[in-house]
Enzyme design. Structure first.
Site, mmCIF file in Angstrom:
data_model
loop_
_atom_site.group_PDB
_atom_site.id
_atom_site.type_symbol
_atom_site.label_atom_id
_atom_site.label_comp_id
_atom_site.label_asym_id
_atom_site.label_seq_id
_atom_site.Cartn_x
_atom_site.Cartn_y
_atom_site.Cartn_z
ATOM 1 N N CYS A 132 0.833 -1.207 0.000
ATOM 2 C CA CYS A 132 0.000 0.000 0.000
ATOM 3 C C CYS A 132 0.868 1.258 0.000
ATOM 4 C CB CYS A 132 -0.927 -0.013 1.221
ATOM 5 S SG CYS A 132 -1.967 1.445 1.321
ATOM 6 N N CYS A 135 -0.493 4.222 2.055
ATOM 7 C CA CYS A 135 -0.389 4.041 3.521
ATOM 8 C C CYS A 135 1.068 4.212 3.967
ATOM 9 C CB CYS A 135 -0.823 2.649 3.946
ATOM 10 S SG CYS A 135 -2.254 1.998 3.117
ATOM 11 N N ASP A 136 2.010 3.614 3.226
ATOM 12 C CA ASP A 136 3.393 3.492 3.702
ATOM 13 C C ASP A 136 4.394 4.382 2.975
ATOM 14 O OD1 ASP A 136 2.403 1.515 5.353
ATOM 15 O OD2 ASP A 136 2.918 -0.116 3.987
#
Ligand code: NAP
Length: 299
Positions: A132, A135-136
């Site tokens: 992701c 997200c990261d």
């Protein structure tokens, strides 16, 4: 006993719930570990959902959830482990052993990230390997990373990471990309993006954290992060004995969501279909709810 039990709370499940609830039916959404409204929560920017140009995926998901909550739709956080057809209803078994009964079921469990099956893939998950980017991605500020895949997810991830990272290698196993030509064209203009075609990842190595990505062309890339975007696997474990699946593992059903099991409907990415998008998931949800409503009325 509920009228409509919906499994999954992505755009398909939420839309199905909104339509069923507005038809005055008793609706329950069963969702596994709420982390946002399905896969869309991982998109940092959505440009193809009408009326919401450029919206963050998590934010759009929360708007859809607020809509469902405003109508009084109930949610239950639980994992479904099995579904049994009874004469006039379904028994839905949860991981806790609890059983919920419902006249109809709309299955919208979606799909999960396909993992890279190479040495180092499991070892370095969350230690440099991510599924992701939105997200990261921020953890890799100023670093060198690789994105694996040739679909829209890989292209979107590479574009997002090019704004955060020092260098982005986009690695695809073929010459032709599956993703949108317009996104690919943007990537080709980026000075810090290097597109490597016709290359497969052979191994990921490191020392506690990812350090080297070895390709089957013999190239070894020094990177700190690997973002894997090689497609999705339909989530059908709980229903694979109940319904028919196509050769790729998606549940066979037309746009009306009707399956071979009377009273059991399917919607969203887990259904066999051409185009898996938020808008087609939402449309599926509306159609499947309509089918469930008609089924209940005719009973
Ligand atoms: P996808 O379209 O199925 O693409 C998966 C990519 O990964 C393909 O290029 C495939 O290569 C490659 N691949 C598969 N297995 C591999 C392996 N073992 N090793 C290396 N490469 C592998 O998946 P997706 O990108 O996740 O997209 C899923 C759906 O969501 C699509 O319909 C997509 O259009 C949609 N989506 C849309 C947007 C958007 O509109 N902005 C954003 C994200 C996703 P081959 O091409 O050689 O098969």
């Amino acid at each position: 006993m509920t009228d409509v039990l919906i499994i999954g709370s992505g755009p398909a499940g939420m839309t199905a719930a909104i339509y069923a609830k507005r038809a005055n039916l008793n609706v329950l959404i069963v969702e596994k570990e709420y982390e946002g409204t399905g896969q869309m929560a991982e998109s940092s920017r959505i440009d193809n959902y009408p009326g919401f140009y450029g919206i963050n995926g998590y934010e759009l998901g929360e708007k859809i959830r607020e809509h469902a909550e405003a109508l009084g739709i109930k949610f239950l956080e639980a994992e479904v482990t099995g579904i049994q057809k009874r004469e006039e209803s379904f028994d839905i078994t949860l991981e806790s052993g609890e059983v919920q009964s419902s006249k109809t079921v709309i299955y919208t469990a979606g799909a999960a990230h396909r993992k890279l099956a190479v040495p180092g893939s499991e070892k370095f998950e969350n230690r440099g390997i991510s599924y992701c980017a939105s997200c990261d991605g921020a953890f890799y500020h100023g670093k060198d990373v690789a994105v694996i895949g040739g679909g829209n997810s890989a292209l979107d991830d590479a574009l997002l990471l090019s704004e955060i990272c020092n260098k982005v290698y986009l690695i695809h196993r073929r010459a032709e990309f599956r993703g949108d030509a317009s996104t690919l064209a943007k990537l080709e203009q980026k000075e810090n993006v290097e597109i490597i075609r016709n290359a497969k990842v052979q191994e990921i190595t490191g020392n506690g954290k990812v350090k080297i990505l070895l390709l089957d062309t013999g190239t070894a890339l020094n990177i700190q992060g690997v973002f894997v975007a090689i497609g999705m696997i339909p989530q059908t474990e709980a229903v694979k004995k109940l319904v028919a699946l196509d050769e790729s593992g998606y549940i066979k059903a037309g746009e009306d969501g009707v399956t071979l099991v009377p009273g059991f409907f399917v919607a969203g990415d887990v259904r066999t279909k051409e185009l898996r998008q938020i808008i087609t998931a939402a449309a599926d949800g509306a159609n499947a709810a309509n089918s469930a409503i008609q089924y209940i009325i005719r009973k």
